[in-house]
Write an enzyme that holds these catalytic residues in place. Structure first.
Site, short mmCIF file in Angstrom:
data_model
loop_
_atom_site.label_atom_id
_atom_site.label_comp_id
_atom_site.label_asym_id
_atom_site.label_seq_id
_atom_site.Cartn_x
_atom_site.Cartn_y
_atom_site.Cartn_z
N ARG A 9 0.21 -8.24 13.86
CA ARG A 9 -0.40 -7.21 13.00
C ARG A 9 -1.29 -7.83 11.94
O ARG A 9 -2.34 -7.28 11.60
CB ARG A 9 0.71 -6.34 12.36
CG ARG A 9 1.27 -5.35 13.38
CD ARG A 9 2.60 -4.79 12.96
NE ARG A 9 2.58 -4.25 11.63
CZ ARG A 9 3.65 -4.18 10.84
NH1 ARG A 9 4.80 -4.63 11.26
NH2 ARG A 9 3.54 -3.66 9.66
N LYS A 50 0.82 -1.22 0.00
CA LYS A 50 0.00 0.00 0.00
C LYS A 50 0.86 1.27 0.00
O LYS A 50 0.64 2.19 -0.77
CB LYS A 50 -0.92 0.04 1.24
CG LYS A 50 -1.86 -1.13 1.37
CD LYS A 50 -2.71 -1.01 2.62
CE LYS A 50 -1.93 -0.96 3.91
NZ LYS A 50 -1.17 -2.19 4.21
N ARG A 104 -8.85 1.83 9.27
CA ARG A 104 -8.54 0.44 9.60
C ARG A 104 -9.65 -0.19 10.44
O ARG A 104 -9.55 -1.37 10.78
CB ARG A 104 -7.25 0.38 10.43
CG ARG A 104 -5.98 0.07 9.61
CD ARG A 104 -4.80 0.31 10.53
NE ARG A 104 -3.66 -0.51 10.27
CZ ARG A 104 -2.55 -0.09 9.65
NH1 ARG A 104 -2.48 1.13 9.16
NH2 ARG A 104 -1.52 -0.88 9.51
N ARG A 147 11.75 -5.43 4.91
CA ARG A 147 11.44 -4.01 4.63
C ARG A 147 12.45 -3.09 5.31
O ARG A 147 12.81 -3.26 6.47
CB ARG A 147 10.04 -3.68 5.14
CG ARG A 147 9.71 -2.20 5.02
CD ARG A 147 8.23 -1.92 5.02
NE ARG A 147 7.56 -2.23 6.26
CZ ARG A 147 6.25 -2.12 6.44
NH1 ARG A 147 5.47 -1.72 5.45
NH2 ARG A 147 5.71 -2.42 7.60
N ARG A 187 12.11 -1.33 10.93
CA ARG A 187 11.16 -0.92 11.97
C ARG A 187 11.09 -2.00 13.05
O ARG A 187 11.08 -3.18 12.76
CB ARG A 187 9.77 -0.73 11.36
CG ARG A 187 9.60 0.62 10.68
CD ARG A 187 8.35 0.71 9.83
NE ARG A 187 7.16 0.11 10.40
CZ ARG A 187 5.99 0.06 9.77
NH1 ARG A 187 5.86 0.58 8.57
NH2 ARG A 187 4.96 -0.49 10.35
P1 ADP Z 1 1.89 -1.31 7.67
O1 ADP Z 1 2.10 -0.43 6.47
O2 ADP Z 1 2.94 -2.35 7.75
O3 ADP Z 1 0.51 -1.88 7.74
P2 ADP Z 1 1.68 1.10 9.22
O4 ADP Z 1 2.90 1.90 9.10
O5 ADP Z 1 0.49 1.47 8.38
O6 ADP Z 1 2.06 -0.42 8.96
O7 ADP Z 1 1.19 1.07 10.73
C1 ADP Z 1 2.07 0.80 11.79
C2 ADP Z 1 1.29 0.76 13.09
O8 ADP Z 1 0.72 2.07 13.35
C3 ADP Z 1 0.10 -0.18 13.12
O9 ADP Z 1 0.47 -1.51 13.47
C4 ADP Z 1 -0.77 0.47 14.21
O10 ADP Z 1 -0.27 0.19 15.51
C5 ADP Z 1 -0.56 1.96 13.95
N1 ADP Z 1 -1.57 2.49 13.01
C6 ADP Z 1 -1.36 2.93 11.75
N2 ADP Z 1 -2.51 3.34 11.18
C7 ADP Z 1 -3.48 3.13 12.11
C8 ADP Z 1 -4.89 3.32 12.13
N3 ADP Z 1 -5.54 3.80 11.06
N4 ADP Z 1 -5.57 3.01 13.26
C9 ADP Z 1 -4.93 2.53 14.34
N5 ADP Z 1 -3.61 2.31 14.40
C10 ADP Z 1 -2.88 2.60 13.30
P1 ADP Z 2 2.31 -1.85 3.20
O1 ADP Z 2 2.29 -0.35 3.19
O2 ADP Z 2 1.08 -2.44 2.55
O3 ADP Z 2 2.54 -2.42 4.56
P2 ADP Z 2 4.85 -1.57 1.78
O4 ADP Z 2 4.52 -0.72 0.62
O5 ADP Z 2 5.56 -0.95 2.93
O6 ADP Z 2 3.52 -2.35 2.30
O7 ADP Z 2 5.69 -2.82 1.24
C1 ADP Z 2 6.17 -3.86 2.12
C2 ADP Z 2 7.53 -4.33 1.62
O8 ADP Z 2 7.37 -5.01 0.37
C3 ADP Z 2 8.55 -3.23 1.35
O9 ADP Z 2 9.80 -3.73 1.70
C4 ADP Z 2 8.45 -2.97 -0.16
O10 ADP Z 2 9.69 -2.53 -0.71
C5 ADP Z 2 8.12 -4.37 -0.68
N1 ADP Z 2 7.20 -4.36 -1.84
C6 ADP Z 2 6.11 -3.57 -2.02
N2 ADP Z 2 5.49 -3.89 -3.17
C7 ADP Z 2 6.19 -4.91 -3.73
C8 ADP Z 2 6.05 -5.68 -4.93
N3 ADP Z 2 5.03 -5.47 -5.80
N4 ADP Z 2 6.96 -6.65 -5.17
C9 ADP Z 2 7.98 -6.87 -4.30
N5 ADP Z 2 8.16 -6.18 -3.16
C10 ADP Z 2 7.29 -5.20 -2.87
#
Ligand code: ADP
Ligand code: ADP
Length: 218
Positions: free
Chosen positions: A174, A15, A90, A130, A163
């Site tokens: 998560r 995303k 979320r 990541r 992270r």
């Molecule tokens: P990822 O992209 O791997 O899903 P995020 O960076 O979006 O992780 O989120 C990291 C953490 O921040 C989540 O596990 C949660 O604890 C918190 N968080 C992010 N967005 C929200 C939300 N919309 N509501 C509640 N907690 C959130």
């Molecule tokens: P999210 O925001 O949904 O948690 P991220 O965009 O942070 O996901 O992507 C998670 C990990 O996967 C990162 O290390 C990113 O570089 C990698 N990644 C994202 N999209 C792809 C893809 N299409 N193919 C391979 N790796 C990807």
């Protein structure tokens, strides 16, 4: 016309990666609630301290706090033409709140909800490798999407780090929290006719092409 897009999908689906590309192409801000929380944690603000314990465990930060933070961000003038929301909403309560916020604050509404999917094994591999940039949260992967120079962000030269919540145990939590609290939003947005399913288990550029097609078709 304002374009508000909600990126939906499990952690690791891509995303954030895609939101960054779309934001650039559409010239609208990329709002990541995770990045906003991490900024507050770095600044050691009251909100940052509150969010930290939830984030460390892999739980969601309470709705009230999260909704207030997003409301404040959307009130800024750069969001008037639209925004890409990444990691928000979320929960159903957040989804209802965003509708009101967009109406009141931005005079707009959510138009498109790409639901980016990938198999569980792919999610775990992606999150385990990541790398995130300290300055602005630009995202890479050790092997799947490496930076040009190891350990350094291509965009701003800042240090890349792993992270704390990308540890195996917290990732498992998560993904469970996503299944319990966020998956109801799939039906919520499908019922509204906004959901577009995107296969995220393909090269980054191919996923972007599908997303751009969905935006143009909207
Ligand atoms: P990822 O992209 O791997 O899903 P995020 O960076 O979006 O992780 O989120 C990291 C953490 O921040 C989540 O596990 C949660 O604890 C918190 N968080 C992010 N967005 C929200 C939300 N919309 N509501 C509640 N907690 C959130
Ligand atoms: P999210 O925001 O949904 O948690 P991220 O965009 O942070 O996901 O992507 C998670 C990990 O996967 C990162 O290390 C990113 O570089 C990698 N990644 C994202 N999209 C792809 C893809 N299409 N193919 C391979 N790796 C990807």
């Amino acid at each position: 016309m304002s374009v508000y897009i909600v990126m939906l999908g499990p952690p690791g689906a891509g995303k954030g990666t895609q939101a960054a590309v779309l934001a650039k192409k559409l010239a609208i801000p990329h709002i990541s609630t995770g990045d906003l929380f991490r900024h507050h944690m770095r600044e050691k603000s009251e909100l940052g301290r509150l969010a930290q314990s939830f984030i460390d465990r892999g739980d969601l930060v309470p709705d009230e706090v999260t909704i207030a933070m997003v409301r404040e961000r959307l009130a800024q003038p750069d969001c008037r033409r639209g925004a890409i929301l990444d990691g928000f909403p979320r929960t159903t309560a957040q989804a209802e709140a965003i509708e009101h916020t967009l109406q009141d604050v931005c005079r707009g509404c959510v138009r498109l909800v790409p639901f980016v999917t990938a198999p569980a094994a792919t999610l775990v591999d992606r999150l385990a490798g990541r790398l995130t940039c300290r300055a602005k949260g630009h995202v890479y992967h050790r092997t799947l999407n490496p930076p040009r120079v190891a350990g350094t962000c291509d965009v701003d030269g800042s240090e890349l780090y792993q992270r704390d919540d990308d540890s195996e145990e917290t990732v498992r939590r998560r993904i469970q929290v996503y299944s319990e609290q966020t998956t109801p939003l799939i039906e919520y947005y499908r019922d509204k006719g906004m959901l577009v399913e995107i296969d995220g288990d393909r090269p980054i550029e191919d996923v972007t092409a599908d997303l751009m097609a969905a935006v143009k078709a909207d």
